[in-house]
Write an enzyme that holds these catalytic residues in place. Structure first.
Site, mmCIF file in Angstrom:
data_model
loop_
_atom_site.group_PDB
_atom_site.id
_atom_site.type_symbol
_atom_site.label_atom_id
_atom_site.label_comp_id
_atom_site.label_asym_id
_atom_site.label_seq_id
_atom_site.Cartn_x
_atom_site.Cartn_y
_atom_site.Cartn_z
ATOM 1 N N GLY A 233 0.809 -1.203 0.000
ATOM 2 C CA GLY A 233 0.000 0.000 0.000
ATOM 3 C C GLY A 233 0.842 1.251 0.000
ATOM 4 N N PRO A 234 0.215 2.407 -0.207
ATOM 5 C CA PRO A 234 0.951 3.681 -0.208
ATOM 6 C C PRO A 234 1.600 3.950 1.140
ATOM 7 C CG PRO A 234 -1.278 3.944 -1.100
ATOM 8 C CD PRO A 234 -1.213 2.581 -0.482
ATOM 9 N N THR A 237 -0.104 4.371 5.311
ATOM 10 C CA THR A 237 -1.459 3.819 5.428
ATOM 11 C C THR A 237 -1.603 2.851 6.594
ATOM 12 O OG1 THR A 237 -0.819 2.194 3.743
ATOM 13 C CG2 THR A 237 -2.061 4.115 3.009
ATOM 14 N N LYS A 239 0.754 -0.016 7.388
ATOM 15 C CA LYS A 239 1.274 -1.382 7.206
ATOM 16 C C LYS A 239 2.102 -1.809 8.421
ATOM 17 C CE LYS A 239 3.317 -0.226 3.367
ATOM 18 N NZ LYS A 239 2.827 1.170 3.262
ATOM 19 N N THR A 240 3.024 -0.963 8.837
ATOM 20 C CA THR A 240 3.845 -1.293 10.000
ATOM 21 C C THR A 240 3.010 -1.328 11.277
ATOM 22 O OG1 THR A 240 5.708 -0.191 8.907
ATOM 23 C CG2 THR A 240 5.942 -0.668 11.249
ATOM 24 N N GLU A 457 -8.666 33.588 -8.900
ATOM 25 C CA GLU A 457 -9.351 32.735 -7.930
ATOM 26 C C GLU A 457 -10.865 32.876 -8.033
ATOM 27 O OE1 GLU A 457 -7.750 30.519 -6.401
ATOM 28 O OE2 GLU A 457 -5.766 31.278 -6.922
ATOM 29 N N HIS A 460 -12.085 30.538 -10.739
ATOM 30 C CA HIS A 460 -12.248 29.160 -10.247
ATOM 31 C C HIS A 460 -13.555 29.007 -9.482
ATOM 32 C CE1 HIS A 460 -8.409 27.667 -11.490
ATOM 33 N NE2 HIS A 460 -7.696 28.465 -10.697
ATOM 34 N N ASP A 531 -2.399 24.742 -12.778
ATOM 35 C CA ASP A 531 -3.669 24.392 -13.413
ATOM 36 C C ASP A 531 -3.428 23.659 -14.728
ATOM 37 O OD1 ASP A 531 -4.908 25.707 -11.343
ATOM 38 O OD2 ASP A 531 -5.084 27.600 -12.423
#
Length: 658
Positions: A233-234, A237, A239-240, A457, A460, A531
């Site tokens: 996994g990334p 996340t 794992k350890t 802005e 957007h 962008d």
């Protein structure tokens, strides 16, 4: 004191370490001693050739003793000692049994000839003898360089094996495993209760724990206990953290180490450590071995072996493969491993029989993020206005480690401002700090540039408000933060799949910043670099990866294995490459013109929004509702009006980097 207490106290007393400074002191003393004693006795004086000839002709010499065919020790007659020249040279340490002078004559054969000639010419009566004498200090200094080199080699070997300058007994442990053992004496306190979210992954590893606790439950039906499980996994996340939970729940010996612990500069050390690791695990079976970052030793073999630089790593991997599934490996040892680079691992390592299960640990979704927040806020003193559900919605793409960092950052911000508890605004400021960077309060921006940023802005915000599939807007700011001069903060939906019209609407809203500059100023700036990078990546993915383009069709040029190198070879012809470039450009240009058209239709509201942004620097969703009215789409959106105060200070604003 009882006998048991005496025994325990003796165990705590460490034996004194060997101090190398004693060795340096002894060597220094030998050098000083050699300077004093190498020339002979302290009571002797070195004679020049003229002085020797004068004493010889005066017949003052009683005897000459030639030592080691190199130096002549000269003894003076008792009656000659009364002469003034000898009284002046006589040392206070002189005794009659020691030579008063010594003479370095050079070649022995010539010296003997001269003595014989002088003895006949001047009728001299001295005696001459030759002796061989061993000087202990000289012998030491002959072998001193070799002793020094051996000591230096031992010193560096101890340092490389972890013993340090004063450590002892570890020089021969370089091939031993570096795994840290957790057993009954040293337990891991982490449990599955400390792991929030990751329900699927937790279920898999909980079953592994159940295998070790109740093996008969599965073996009575003919099943076999899995030999290994690979956590993929990334980064960040959990794992350890899952491996720590397994160590805390299993109640069996747990060996933990990193893949880089096998790598060493000496040939054969890695394979030796693998053998020793599995030997220890088999002796304590049932047990678990956890190898973190296994890609350090488990990379595919034979790819970069032109120079032979990878031979040692490959030998280590070969030994690991043999220990995991080979002759004589039917032991109750389970191997857990973690990596975020499963694509580079050797296929022989991934096959069933070694890693029977591959458990994918993905980024948390909305519900899992809320559970992770609940874990990390336990040690934090919270105010009543904190809304964890809203924070979970505001942090899409955050890993468990990111959320832990966010909670800690919010506590630091609250403490910095002298608060007694952590408020909701502190969490929002922490999101700003992590995503956008540090706010630049003293950054000087020219009025013309500030106006350009405001309209950028506002473009957007206007387009995202008018587009059905664009993410709902929360806040817009022109306060510089990190590398961005302004930003618009959205509340994206949790999507498992994305449709074409959703991607196009997002691209249109992204290009609306540049479109606003073109519409208002009839000029464009470099401020839209991020962008353009984003929409180009999206358009290329639509054409070459997801098969969402009619001209290219239902074809993907994506290689999920990571084996293809598209930097040198393309999976399509030159004609197809021209079509791909044309389609990418056409998609982007179409959405750009669409953004200009939307802004033209609402130019007056765009201008009002930009002027309000120049005045307040930070505006929120309710400000847009005043200008534009309610969004023209019947969609369930998160209302943040109760959470974001109307009088929020600019320094505590919420924003994100574009």
């Amino acid at each position: 004191m009882s006998q048991n207490n005496k025994t325990s106290s003796n165990k705590n007393i460490k034996p004194p370490k060997f101090n190398f400074y004693w060795v340096y002191g002894i060597i220094f003393a030998l050098i000083i001693g050699y300077q004093f004693f190498s020339s002979g006795s302290l009571s002797t004086k070195n004679l020049s050739q003229n002085e020797f000839k004068t004493i010889l002709k005066d017949n003052d010499i009683e005897k000459i003793v030639i030592v080691n065919r190199d130096i002549a020790n000269i003894y003076i007659k008792n009656e000659a000692l009364e002469k003034e020249k000898h009284k002046k040279n006589k040392s206070s340490l002189y005794t009659g049994n020691t030579p008063m002078y010594f003479y370095d004559f050079g070649d022995l054969q010539n010296f003997e000839k001269e003595l014989k000639a002088d003895k006949e010419s001047y009728s001299l009566d001295f005696d001459t003898t030759n002796i061989e004498k061993t000087n202990f200090l000289e012998q030491i200094f002959i072998y001193l360089p070799f002793i020094f080199l051996i000591g230096l080699w031992i010193y560096f070997m101890k340092r490389m094996s972890g013993g340090g300058a004063g450590g002892g007994g570890q020089i021969f442990n370089i091939g031993k495993s570096k795994a840290k053992l957790f057993d009954q004496d040293q337990k891991v306190k982490t449990s599955f209760k400390d792991v929030a979210g990751l329900e699927g992954a937790k279920e898999e590893v909980q079953e592994i724990v159940d295998f070790l606790k109740s093996p008969d439950k599965y073996t009575t039906l003919g099943g076999k206990i899995p030999k290994g499980a690979l956590l993929v996994g990334p980064p960040g996340t959990g794992k350890t953290l899952l491996a720590k939970a397994v160590a805390g729940e299993a109640n069996v010996p747990f060996f933990s180490l990193s893949g880089s612990d096998f790598v060493e500069m000496f040939v054969g050390v890695g394979a030796s450590r693998v053998r020793d690791l599995f030997k220890q695990a088999q002796q304590k079976a049932p047990s678990i071995i956890f190898i973190d970052e296994i890609d350090a030793v488990g990379r595919s073999r034979g790819k970069n072996n032109i120079t032979g630089g990878n031979d040692e790593r490959e030998n280590t991997l070969n030994q690991l493969l043999t220990e995991m599934d080979g002759f004589g490996t039917d032991t109750n040892v389970i191997v857990l491993a973690a990596t975020n680079r499963a694509d580079v691992l050797d296929k022989a390592l991934l096959r069933a029989g070694r890693f029977d299960r591959q458990i994918y640990v993905d980024l948390p979704d909305l519900k899992e993020r809320a559970e992770i927040f609940k874990v990390h806020i336990k040690p934090i003193k919270l105010a009543k206005d904190v809304d964890l559900d809203f924070l979970s919605q505001q942090t899409p793409g955050f890993s468990g480690a990111d959320i832990a960092n966010l909670c800690n950052e919010a506590a630091l911000i609250a403490a910095r401002n002298g608060k007694k508890a952590v408020h909701h605004q502190d969490f929002l400021d922490a999101v700003d700090r992590i995503v956008g960077g540090l706010e630049k309060k003293n950054k000087i921006i020219a009025p013309k540039e500030k106006k350009t940023i405001a309209f950028h802005e506002a473009g957007h915000a206007t387009a995202s408000w008018m587009l059905e599939h664009a993410a709902p807007l929360v806040k817009v700011t022109i306060v510089p933060r990190g590398q961005s001069l302004g930003a618009a903060w959205y509340l994206p939906e949790e999507r498992q799949i994305v449709h074409t019209d959703q991607m196009l609407d997002e691209m249109c809203a992204t290009l609306a910043g540049r479109a606003a500059e073109k519409l208002i100023f009839n000029n464009i700036s470099t401020g839209a670099l991020n962008d353009l990078e984003k929409v180009t990546r999206q358009a290329r993915a639509m054409v070459t990866i997801y098969g969402l383009n009619d001209k290219i069709g239902n074809i993907t040029y994506y290689d999920s294995t990571g084996q293809a190198d598209y930097n040198f070879t393309k999976p399509y012809s030159e004609e197809t490459a021209l079509i791909i470039d044309k389609e990418i450009s056409e998609i982007i240009e179409t959405q750009y013109q669409r953004a200009i058209q939307i802004l033209k239709e609402h130019k007056d509201k765009l201008t009002t929004l930009a002027e309000l942004l120049l005045e307040k620097e930070v505006i929120f969703k309710k400000d847009l509702e005043v200008i534009f009215g309610k969004r023209p789409f019947n969609k369930e959106e998160i209302t943040a009006d109760e959470i974001v105060d109307e009088d929020t200070n600019i320094d505590n604003s919420l924003e994100t980097q574009e």
